[in-house]
Structure formats: structure tokens, C-alpha cells
Design a protein around this motif. Structure first.
Motif, short mmCIF file in Angstrom:
data_model
loop_
_atom_site.label_atom_id
_atom_site.label_comp_id
_atom_site.label_asym_id
_atom_site.label_seq_id
_atom_site.Cartn_x
_atom_site.Cartn_y
_atom_site.Cartn_z
N GLU A 186 75.32 78.22 59.67
CA GLU A 186 74.12 77.52 60.42
C GLU A 186 73.68 76.17 59.82
N GLU A 187 74.30 75.71 58.80
CA GLU A 187 73.65 74.36 58.28
C GLU A 187 74.67 73.36 58.64
N LYS A 188 74.29 72.69 59.73
CA LYS A 188 75.12 71.88 60.27
C LYS A 188 75.69 70.40 59.24
N ASP A 189 74.92 70.28 58.33
CA ASP A 189 75.18 69.14 57.62
C ASP A 189 75.58 69.59 56.16
N GLY A 190 76.04 71.13 56.16
CA GLY A 190 76.70 71.51 54.93
C GLY A 190 75.28 72.22 54.12
N ILE A 191 75.79 73.22 53.15
CA ILE A 191 74.95 73.86 52.34
C ILE A 191 74.38 72.98 51.42
N ALA A 192 74.96 72.21 50.62
CA ALA A 192 74.40 71.47 49.62
C ALA A 192 73.13 70.66 50.39
N ASN A 193 73.52 70.06 51.42
CA ASN A 193 72.68 69.06 51.88
C ASN A 193 71.45 69.75 52.38
N ALA A 194 71.60 71.02 52.90
CA ALA A 194 70.30 71.92 53.54
C ALA A 194 69.33 72.27 52.27
N ILE A 195 70.12 72.43 51.02
CA ILE A 195 69.41 72.63 49.82
C ILE A 195 68.54 71.60 49.52
N ARG A 196 69.24 70.37 49.31
CA ARG A 196 68.53 69.25 49.08
C ARG A 196 67.30 68.85 50.10
N SER A 197 67.61 69.16 51.38
CA SER A 197 66.64 68.84 52.41
C SER A 197 65.20 69.60 52.18
N ALA A 198 65.73 70.86 52.10
CA ALA A 198 64.54 71.91 51.95
C ALA A 198 63.72 71.71 50.66
N CYS A 220 86.18 80.55 49.78
CA CYS A 220 86.48 79.42 49.53
C CYS A 220 85.43 78.41 49.81
N MET A 221 84.37 78.77 49.43
CA MET A 221 83.00 77.95 49.12
C MET A 221 82.95 76.91 48.04
N ASN A 222 82.52 76.11 48.18
CA ASN A 222 82.44 75.00 46.79
C ASN A 222 81.32 75.23 46.04
N TRP A 223 81.55 76.24 45.14
CA TRP A 223 80.29 76.79 44.35
C TRP A 223 79.67 75.53 43.41
N LYS A 224 80.58 74.71 42.72
CA LYS A 224 80.31 73.65 42.08
C LYS A 224 79.24 72.77 42.88
N GLU A 225 79.49 72.25 44.14
CA GLU A 225 78.66 71.61 44.94
C GLU A 225 77.33 72.40 45.18
N ILE A 226 77.41 73.68 45.49
CA ILE A 226 76.04 74.44 45.70
C ILE A 226 75.16 74.24 44.65
N PHE A 227 75.72 74.70 43.27
CA PHE A 227 74.91 74.75 42.37
C PHE A 227 74.63 73.20 41.82
N MET A 228 75.39 72.16 42.05
CA MET A 228 74.72 70.87 41.74
C MET A 228 73.59 70.55 42.74
N ALA A 229 73.57 71.20 43.89
CA ALA A 229 72.54 70.78 44.92
C ALA A 229 71.33 71.58 44.28
#
Length: 281
Positions: A186-198, A220-229
Motif C-alpha cells: 500500500e505505501e507508494k513511497d515505500g515502507i521506510a518513508n511511510a514510517i517517517r511520514s507518520a 526480500c524486504m530491506n529490514w535494515k532500512e525499516i528499522f532505521m526508519a
């Protein structure tokens, strides 16, 4: 990065006893459990005793919203009233289990058509959840709206949808549960950007599932990017594993088709991977 509590949703392991679930959670290295929100059928005294004996925390109480009588957006006022009363029971359960948050889904799970139309259904959901949230606020409980993909619900898909609804409810104690599997869709700008935006203001809890709905690390998700967010927003909630292993449906898991030993092994590897990622940040 601040320490994050890890948990699992209690339904994920299928029809095992709560004692066995708690033992598996401890072996995996989890800090707590998200509790199945069925206060009318669960022995809460026994559940609380097991949590105390194992040293696990009650992370949240998760409502189940796959039936019409729990639909906040229903066109029938009596159905909405039933949903509101159920939501208040979840608040009471959270108080007894000594957690400060409950999970709600704003519309019926696995219903993709509207009762009336999107705006009318949305307004019904806002009004209904507002009454639950007001009751929760009186008891210092937070209400978390889960954002679920468009193939499973018909109202709140993205973090932006959830933010909008939380703001319209307007009680100040409503936030979001974001789920990486749903966000991937669902997140058109990516998971990490959605986390930062919310941001921390809205994201109270994070569910974890890889792109294939397995445990983190099996896709194949980028878990480092997600947890950095999550680090970047100074996330203070908990994260919970909520996979559907081997393409099983929730109904199949409830029927006992899951191998709990396999899931325990995969979840143990996954939490080690995620802890390693956080240590490097």
C-alpha cells in the motif's frame, strides 16, 4: 537505538495451549505477547497467571473483526452498537491484563464492498470508534487502528488513511498499527518513508511480516532500512511477529495446519537477525 520489545500475536501458533505458547515465546527470546481479544471466551485469570509465571508482558489486546456484528462501519445501527460494546470489552480486558493499548480494525476484515458508500461507511466507523476511544481515554488506554491492505478491508489501507481517521476521531489517544506486509502493498513511497511520514505521533505499534508473509528474513524486504526508519522517529512501541507461514490462511492456522516447531525455529532465527541489525545501527 532504544530497546524494542518483541512479541508475537497469540493466534499465529494456532490451537496450542496458552502455556505452550508462552514457553515457545520465551525460548524464541520474545518479551511479550499480543493477546487474542476474546474476553467472553478466554480464561483471563489463567492467562494473567501464565504471563506472570513466565515473565512475559501483555503487549496489547487485539480485537478480531471478521464478523459483521463487530463492524464499526456497518449500515445497521445495532451492528455498530455491538461493535462498540465489543470495543469497550477490549478496553476492560486490557486494564485487567495490565496493558495500555488495544487494536481495532476500522472495517470488517475480508469484506471488500461497502455497506452504503465509502464516505458513509467511513463516517460510521469514525463515530463508532470515537465512542470506544472516549471510553478508553477515561481508562488511560490507547486505541490503535490497524492499516490493512485493500485486498482484505475497504477503508483504512495506508498510514495516511489511518492518520486521517485518527485525526477525525479526535480524542487524542488514537494511533496506528502499521504492518510491513500490508505496507509493502500500500505505501507508494515505500515502507521506510511511510514510517517517517507518520512518525512517533501516530505509529504506536509495528507488525512484522516479510513480503511473502513469512517471518522477517525469509523474503526480500530491506529490514535494515525499516528499522532505521523506526530509529529515526524515536519509536517507543513494540514490534510483533504476525506471519502466515507456508501460505496458510488464518482459518487453516486456527484448524491446526501449522507446524509450531518450524515456526519457532524460523522466528528464533529472525529475531537474532533483527537484533543483529539493531546492534549495528
Amino acid at each position: 537505538m532504544k530497546k524494542i520489545n518483541f512479541s508475537v500475536n497469540s493466534w499465529v501458533f494456532g490451537p496450542i495451549s496458552f502455556e505452550e505458547l508462552a514457553k515457545r515465546a520465551k525460548r524464541i527470546g520474545l518479551d511479550g505477547l499480543e493477546l487474542d481479544g476474546e474476553p467472553d471466551t478466554i480464561d483471563l485469570v489463567h492467562m494473567k497467571k501464565v504471563l506472570k509465571e513466565t515473565g512475559l508482558k501483555a503487549i496489547s489486546v487485539c480485537g478480531t473483526f471478521s464478523m459483521e456484528e463487530r463492524s464499526f462501519s456497518h449500515s445497521d445501527e445495532m451492528m455498530r452498537r455491538n461493535a462498540i460494546e465489543y470495543g469497550k470489552k477490549l478496553v476492560d480486558m486490557a486494564l485487567y491484563m495490565e496493558t495500555d493499548r488495544i487494536l481495532l480494525v476500522p472495517s470488517m476484515v475480508n469484506r471488500l464492498t461497502y455497506y452504503v458508500d465509502r464516505q458513509t461507511d467511513w463516517n460510521h466507523s469514525v463515530e463508532s470508534i470515537r465512542e470506544v476511544a472516549e471510553y478508553a481515554k477515561e481508562n488511560n488506554i490507547k486505541v490503535m487502528l490497524e492499516c490493512v491492505n485493500k485486498y482484505e478491508v475497504n477503508l483504512v489501507y495506508s498510514a495516511n488513511d489511518g492518520k486521517q481517521m485518527a485525526e477525525e476521531i479526535g480524542t487524542g489517544n488514537v494511533g496506528l498499527v502499521t504492518d510491513t506486509f500490508h505496507m509493502n502493498l500500500e505505501e507508494k513511497d515505500g515502507i521506510a518513508n511511510a514510517i517517517r511520514s507518520a512518525g512517533k505521533e501516530f505509529i504506536m505499534h509495528q507488525h512484522l511480516g516479510d513480503n511473502n508473509r513469512e517471518v522477517p528474513g525469509m523474503g526480500c524486504m530491506n529490514w535494515k532500512e525499516i528499522f532505521m526508519a523506526l530509529r529515526d522517529i524515536d519509536f517507543e512501541g513494540a514490534v510483533s511477529f504476525e506471519p502466515l507461514p507456508n501460505r496458510l490462511t488464518p482459518e487453516e492456522i486456527s484448524a491446526g495446519m501449522l507446524d509450531p516447531d518450524e515456526l519457532e525455529q524460523n522466528m528464533t532465527k529472525s529475531i537474532k537477525m533483527l537484533n543483529f541489525i539493531m546492534e549495528l545501527m
